[in-house]
Scaffold this motif. Structure first.
Motif, PDB file in Angstrom:
ATOM      1  N   PRO A 161      90.289 -12.810  71.004  1.00 22.84           N
ATOM      2  CA  PRO A 161      89.574 -12.514  70.081  1.00 22.84           C
ATOM      3  C   PRO A 161      88.757 -13.475  70.688  1.00 22.84           C
ATOM      4  N   VAL A 162      87.321 -12.789  70.256  1.00 23.90           N
ATOM      5  CA  VAL A 162      86.390 -13.385  70.227  1.00 23.90           C
ATOM      6  C   VAL A 162      85.484 -13.432  68.554  1.00 23.90           C
ATOM      7  N   ASN A 163      84.687 -14.571  68.584  1.00 17.98           N
ATOM      8  CA  ASN A 163      84.328 -15.417  67.144  1.00 17.98           C
ATOM      9  C   ASN A 163      82.797 -15.009  66.986  1.00 17.98           C
ATOM     10  N   GLY A 164      82.537 -14.135  65.436  1.00 22.70           N
ATOM     11  CA  GLY A 164      81.484 -13.643  65.304  1.00 22.70           C
ATOM     12  C   GLY A 164      80.785 -14.146  64.171  1.00 22.70           C
ATOM     13  N   LEU A 165      79.578 -13.664  63.497  1.00 19.17           N
ATOM     14  CA  LEU A 165      78.218 -14.853  62.808  1.00 19.17           C
ATOM     15  C   LEU A 165      79.254 -14.647  61.796  1.00 19.17           C
ATOM     16  N   GLY A 166      80.768 -14.530  61.258  1.00 16.87           N
ATOM     17  CA  GLY A 166      81.021 -14.806  60.230  1.00 16.87           C
ATOM     18  C   GLY A 166      80.984 -14.496  58.569  1.00 16.87           C
ATOM     19  N   LEU A 167      79.541 -13.343  58.628  1.00 17.48           N
ATOM     20  CA  LEU A 167      79.122 -13.727  57.287  1.00 17.48           C
ATOM     21  C   LEU A 167      80.392 -12.386  56.263  1.00 17.48           C
ATOM     22  N   ILE A 168      81.077 -11.877  57.250  1.00 16.10           N
ATOM     23  CA  ILE A 168      81.692 -11.026  55.968  1.00 16.10           C
ATOM     24  C   ILE A 168      82.926 -11.012  56.442  1.00 16.10           C
ATOM     25  N   PRO A 169      84.366 -11.108  55.861  1.00 17.22           N
ATOM     26  CA  PRO A 169      85.230 -11.134  56.017  1.00 17.22           C
ATOM     27  C   PRO A 169      86.196 -10.222  56.633  1.00 17.22           C
ATOM     28  N   GLY A 170      87.190  -9.968  57.594  1.00 18.79           N
ATOM     29  CA  GLY A 170      87.196  -9.345  58.215  1.00 18.79           C
ATOM     30  C   GLY A 170      87.504  -9.481  60.189  1.00 18.79           C
ATOM     31  N   VAL A 171      88.581  -8.031  60.646  1.00 19.54           N
ATOM     32  CA  VAL A 171      88.371  -8.638  61.747  1.00 19.54           C
ATOM     33  C   VAL A 171      88.067  -6.731  62.984  1.00 19.54           C
ATOM     34  N   VAL A 172      86.841  -6.968  63.301  1.00 17.02           N
ATOM     35  CA  VAL A 172      86.629  -5.430  64.199  1.00 17.02           C
ATOM     36  C   VAL A 172      87.647  -5.203  64.804  1.00 17.02           C
ATOM     37  N   GLY A 173      88.244  -3.890  65.314  1.00 19.33           N
ATOM     38  CA  GLY A 173      88.866  -3.926  66.396  1.00 19.33           C
ATOM     39  C   GLY A 173      89.309  -2.227  66.563  1.00 19.33           C
ATOM     40  N   ARG A 174      90.386  -2.153  67.962  1.00 21.02           N
ATOM     41  CA  ARG A 174      89.600  -1.060  68.549  1.00 21.02           C
ATOM     42  C   ARG A 174      91.014   0.685  67.904  1.00 21.02           C
ATOM     43  N   PHE A 175      90.048   1.223  67.852  1.00 23.86           N
ATOM     44  CA  PHE A 175      90.646   2.687  67.214  1.00 23.86           C
ATOM     45  C   PHE A 175      91.884   3.281  67.564  1.00 23.86           C
ATOM     46  N   ASP A 176      93.076   3.529  67.476  1.00 21.89           N
ATOM     47  CA  ASP A 176      94.461   3.704  67.566  1.00 21.89           C
ATOM     48  C   ASP A 176      94.550   4.812  68.332  1.00 21.89           C
ATOM     49  N   SER A 177      94.376   5.680  69.538  1.00 20.97           N
ATOM     50  CA  SER A 177      94.758   6.532  69.870  1.00 20.97           C
ATOM     51  C   SER A 177      95.626   7.187  70.007  1.00 20.97           C
ATOM     52  N   SER A 178      97.333   6.850  69.477  1.00 23.13           N
ATOM     53  CA  SER A 178      98.039   6.819  69.692  1.00 23.13           C
ATOM     54  C   SER A 178      98.576   8.191  68.762  1.00 23.13           C
ATOM     55  N   ASN A 179      97.370   7.921  67.734  1.00 21.67           N
ATOM     56  CA  ASN A 179      98.043   9.402  66.626  1.00 21.67           C
ATOM     57  C   ASN A 179      96.958  10.471  66.835  1.00 21.67           C
ATOM     58  N   GLY A 180      96.521  10.746  68.010  1.00 19.85           N
ATOM     59  CA  GLY A 180      96.092  12.326  68.380  1.00 19.85           C
ATOM     60  C   GLY A 180      94.796  12.242  68.753  1.00 19.85           C
ATOM     61  N   TYR A 181      94.161  10.876  67.680  1.00 22.63           N
ATOM     62  CA  TYR A 181      93.100  11.101  67.532  1.00 22.63           C
ATOM     63  C   TYR A 181      92.228  10.217  68.972  1.00 22.63           C
ATOM     64  N   ARG A 182      91.269  11.284  69.808  1.00 23.74           N
ATOM     65  CA  ARG A 182      90.129  10.858  70.460  1.00 23.74           C
ATOM     66  C   ARG A 182      89.707   9.666  70.914  1.00 23.74           C
ATOM     67  N   VAL A 183      89.479   8.835  72.235  1.00 22.92           N
ATOM     68  CA  VAL A 183      88.960   7.866  71.574  1.00 22.92           C
ATOM     69  C   VAL A 183      87.892   7.361  72.977  1.00 22.92           C
ATOM     70  N   PRO A 184      86.864   7.221  72.732  1.00 22.16           N
ATOM     71  CA  PRO A 184      85.701   7.103  71.671  1.00 22.16           C
ATOM     72  C   PRO A 184      85.312   7.697  70.921  1.00 22.16           C
ATOM     73  N   HIS A 185      85.640   6.979  69.342  1.00 23.73           N
ATOM     74  CA  HIS A 185      85.345   8.189  68.687  1.00 23.73           C
ATOM     75  C   HIS A 185      83.657   8.617  68.406  1.00 23.73           C
ATOM     76  N   ILE A 186      83.041   9.451  68.934  1.00 29.47           N
ATOM     77  CA  ILE A 186      81.681  10.326  69.474  1.00 29.47           C
ATOM     78  C   ILE A 186      81.706  11.915  68.344  1.00 29.47           C
ATOM     79  N   GLY A 187      80.700  11.412  68.113  1.00 29.08           N
ATOM     80  CA  GLY A 187      80.075  12.232  67.230  1.00 29.08           C
ATOM     81  C   GLY A 187      79.330  12.639  66.397  1.00 29.08           C
ATOM     82  N   TRP A 188      79.713  13.371  64.913  1.00 36.26           N
ATOM     83  CA  TRP A 188      79.231  13.211  63.813  1.00 36.26           C
ATOM     84  C   TRP A 188      80.497  13.818  62.451  1.00 36.26           C
ATOM     85  N   ASN A 189      79.991  12.994  61.938  1.00 37.12           N
ATOM     86  CA  ASN A 189      80.691  12.416  61.059  1.00 37.12           C
ATOM     87  C   ASN A 189      80.434  12.212  60.230  1.00 37.12           C
ATOM     88  N   ALA A 190      81.354  12.730  58.700  1.00 36.37           N
ATOM     89  CA  ALA A 190      80.607  12.443  57.108  1.00 36.37           C
ATOM     90  C   ALA A 190      80.883  10.749  56.733  1.00 36.37           C
TER      91      ALA A 190
END
Ligand code: 1PR
Length: 597
Positions: A161-190
């Motif tokens: 973990p690395v600290n951010g600016l701390g203005l918004i509560p929450g942790v930035v994590g990695r997408f889980d590729s084990s559920n069949g979703y390709r990582v990086p998330h690349i493309g046009w999404n809604a």
């Protein structure tokens, strides 16, 4: 740190040169911790850095005018696309040099680039983290883009973990590729709009361009910030807004007209000159349609778009001249207007002509990126090189020059084959290949590997040590199997490695996407090689771009229905105006395949 392309974040760059970040404690991550607590905590951390690194002070600052936007480009990357989009919308740019520039800005855009830890490190060292917090807390007009959104959170798991600016509560994590979703998330999404977001008004039904491996998640503690979410296996935060403070995970500067309209709303708040984007129907990640321009110098010395049949780009005439299908910048601009989701330039003689000597190619990128607001990929000649004067260039320098000139992704062909062969032979990742180096510095989302395989027919799949497939259509002598031999130097030399083995190896070495050509199908207009594309797209967890052989709209729906390709690329049919790009999109849409309209 080297310049990174716009595609920020968040990607698994493992560059080890970061200074230690302040520790993240369980308490600092507690969801009940107040903003004040986090700010105090943050200020303590800032003091630590202030003591360690003197930030420049008391430098004079020009007052910003109405048509000036202040850009926080902390030097960690190439933000050319953002600059181009701002200028396109009629604004001048004032670059932040000092923390005071942030505090005095009328309107601040922060297109975060690079990895989270490196970005925080630079912000802290230059005293800009504190200034950013103050600016945002005063509710001054702010737009963070991609990593510029993630840094607002408490911390990130990217190399952390690395600290951010701390203005918004929450942790930035990695997408889980084990559920069949390709990582990086690349493309046009809604987007799913959650609150009145002002800059996203009317955008909810449209696709916007994402490219990232890390994401922040919506929760009870940050819900008052979340203005939209996006679904990619999970619902993640696509944008935040509080008062005049906005941040988006996607790239408006790469999201075509819709993206420009978002930027315009930020730059011209409450303006009456808004044109509403046309009605959209976006609901999920769209399949991409990519226009490809094979570029080379013809015999007269002009840089032209050419197109081969099975990689032979010369006319079969007495003169044997290079086929000339148009001018690169003009065609790229046309395809952008026609609705291409990306434009790819392949410098097809890059394997023998050093690309940094080939300045017209860099000019092509510079000019194209001024008016084309979708992602640009460039390939050809990315490798170490020593010029006639004995000056050595690393592949990283070549890639950096491409990025600086406006590329969002680079594509490696021949050099990736050698790297994969070496890796499979030794089992050791040396970290020295062009692929590894560029993906470490720029993130794997910025590195495409272009594969040029040729079918080798077999009677028996066990006749070779490489992965063979049973063919849907048997070979010329009734062969039921084939393996796909990789080639280098524009198909001129076959190598002892199959496309399957190569694809898996380059994924491990850091490729973020695969551009899968097929020499047998190239320019034939008979459809994509479904057997090959299925083989490779099932073998890897990164996006695969199907290429070679498109001749009709049906070929696009076939490749998306029968394989897991994320995108389909074509050249000849677009250059010869046989099938307009828009009709491909309309056809896919009619077939129930989601595309960006
Ligand atoms: O090896 O790193 O210098 O990269 C060279 C790059 O140039 C590679 O990406 C390689 O694919 C490309 N290349 C080299 N020679 C040729 C050639 O055509 N003689 N072009 C070439 C490859 C293939 C596709 C083409 C599709 C779609 N072109 O990109 O655009 O096959 O065509 P179609 O829709 O008309 O069928 P390095």
């Amino acid at each position: 740190m080297e310049a990174a392309p716009f595609a920020c974040s968040s990607c698994p760059s493992s560059s080890a040169s970061f200074l230690p970040s302040f520790p993240v404690t369980a308490r600092s991550l507690s969801s009940s911790s107040s903003l004040l607590f986090r700010r105090n905590n943050f200020r303590r951390n800032c003091n630590y850095y202030a003591a360690k690194f003197k930030s420049p002070r008391n430098l004079s600052v020009r007052a910003s005018g109405d048509s000036v936007v202040t850009l926080l480009d902390y030097g960690a990357g190439n933000v050319r696309s953002v600059r181009n989009a701002i200028r396109y919308l009629g604004f001048d740019i004032k670059d932040v040099q000092t923390p005071e520039d942030i505090l005095k800005a009328d309107r601040l855009i922060f297109p975060g680039v690079g990895a989270f830890a490196a970005a925080m490190d630079v912000l802290n060292k230059r005293g800009m983290a504190e200034a950013l917090c103050t600016y945002i807390e005063k509710d001054r007009p702010f737009l963070g883009i991609c990593l510029g959104l993630q840094l607002l959170f408490e911390s990130s798991e990217e190399n952390g973990p690395v600290n951010g600016l701390g203005l918004i509560p929450g942790v930035v994590g990695r997408f889980d590729s084990s559920n069949g979703y390709r990582v990086p998330h690349i493309g046009w999404n809604a987007l799913q709009i959650k609150t009145d977001s002002e800059i996203l008004d009317d955008i909810g039904n449209h696709h916007v361009y994402f490219v990232h491996s890390y994401r922040a998640m919506p929760s009870d503690v940050n819900k008052e910030w979340v203005s939209s979410t996006c679904n990619y296996g999970v619902d993640f935060i696509a944008s935040v807004r509080r008062g005049n403070v906005h941040a988006v995970q996607f790239h408006p500067e790469k999201s075509g007209d819709v993206g420009l309209s978002i930027l315009r709303r930020f730059l011209y708040p409450k303006s009456t000159i808004m044109t509403k984007p046309t009605e959209g129907k976006a609901s999920k990640l769209a399949k991409r349609v990519i226009a490809c321009l094979d570029v080379r110098t013809n015999d007269e010395g002009d840089l032209v778009v050419t197109k081969g049949d099975q990689y032979d780009v010369r006319e079969h005439t007495k003169e044997n001249e290079v086929r000339n299908l148009g001018k690169p910048v003009e065609l790229a601009g046309q395809y952008y207007k026609d609705g291409a989701d990306e434009v790819t330039f392949l410098n097809i003689t890059g394997f023998r002509d050093f690309p940094l000597g080939d300045l017209p190619m860099l000019q092509v990128l510079r000019y194209t990126s001024e008016n084309v607001f979708v992602p640009l990929t460039v390939g050809g000649g990315i490798r170490d090189f020593t010029d006639a004067n004995g000056r050595h260039y690393t592949s990283l320098e070549v890639a950096s020059e491409y990025f600086r000139s406006g590329a969002d992704k680079i594509s490696i062909g021949s050099d990736a084959v050698y790297a994969a062969e070496e890796y499979l032979r030794t089992g050791v990742k040396t970290g020295k290949s062009s692929l590894e180096q560029i993906s470490r510095v720029y993130g794997n989302q910025a590195v495409v590997v272009s594969i040029d395989p040729r079918r080798v027919y077999l009677k028996n799949p066990n006749d070779v040590e490489f992965k063979a497939v049973r063919l849907t259509k048997s070979g010329p002598n009734g062969e039921e199997y084939a393996w796909y031999q990789c080639t280098v130097n524009g198909g001129r030399e076959g190598r002892p490695i199959g496309a399957y083995e190569l694809a898996k190896a380059v994924e491990e070495l850091g490729a973020g996407e695969i551009l899968l050509n097929c020499i047998d199908c190239d320019g034939q207009g008979k459809g994509f090689d479904i057997d090959l594309i299925k083989l490779i797209s099932d073998a890897v967890n990164i996006p695969v771009i199907a290429s070679s052989g498109a001749g009709a709209t049906d070929h696009f729906s076939e490749v998306f229905m029968k394989t897991s390709a994320s995108a389909a690329l074509a050249a000849g049919i677009f250059h010869r105006k046989e099938v307009p790009l828009q009709s491909v999109k309309e056809h896919l849409s009619k077939e129930g395949i989601e595309v960006r309209i």
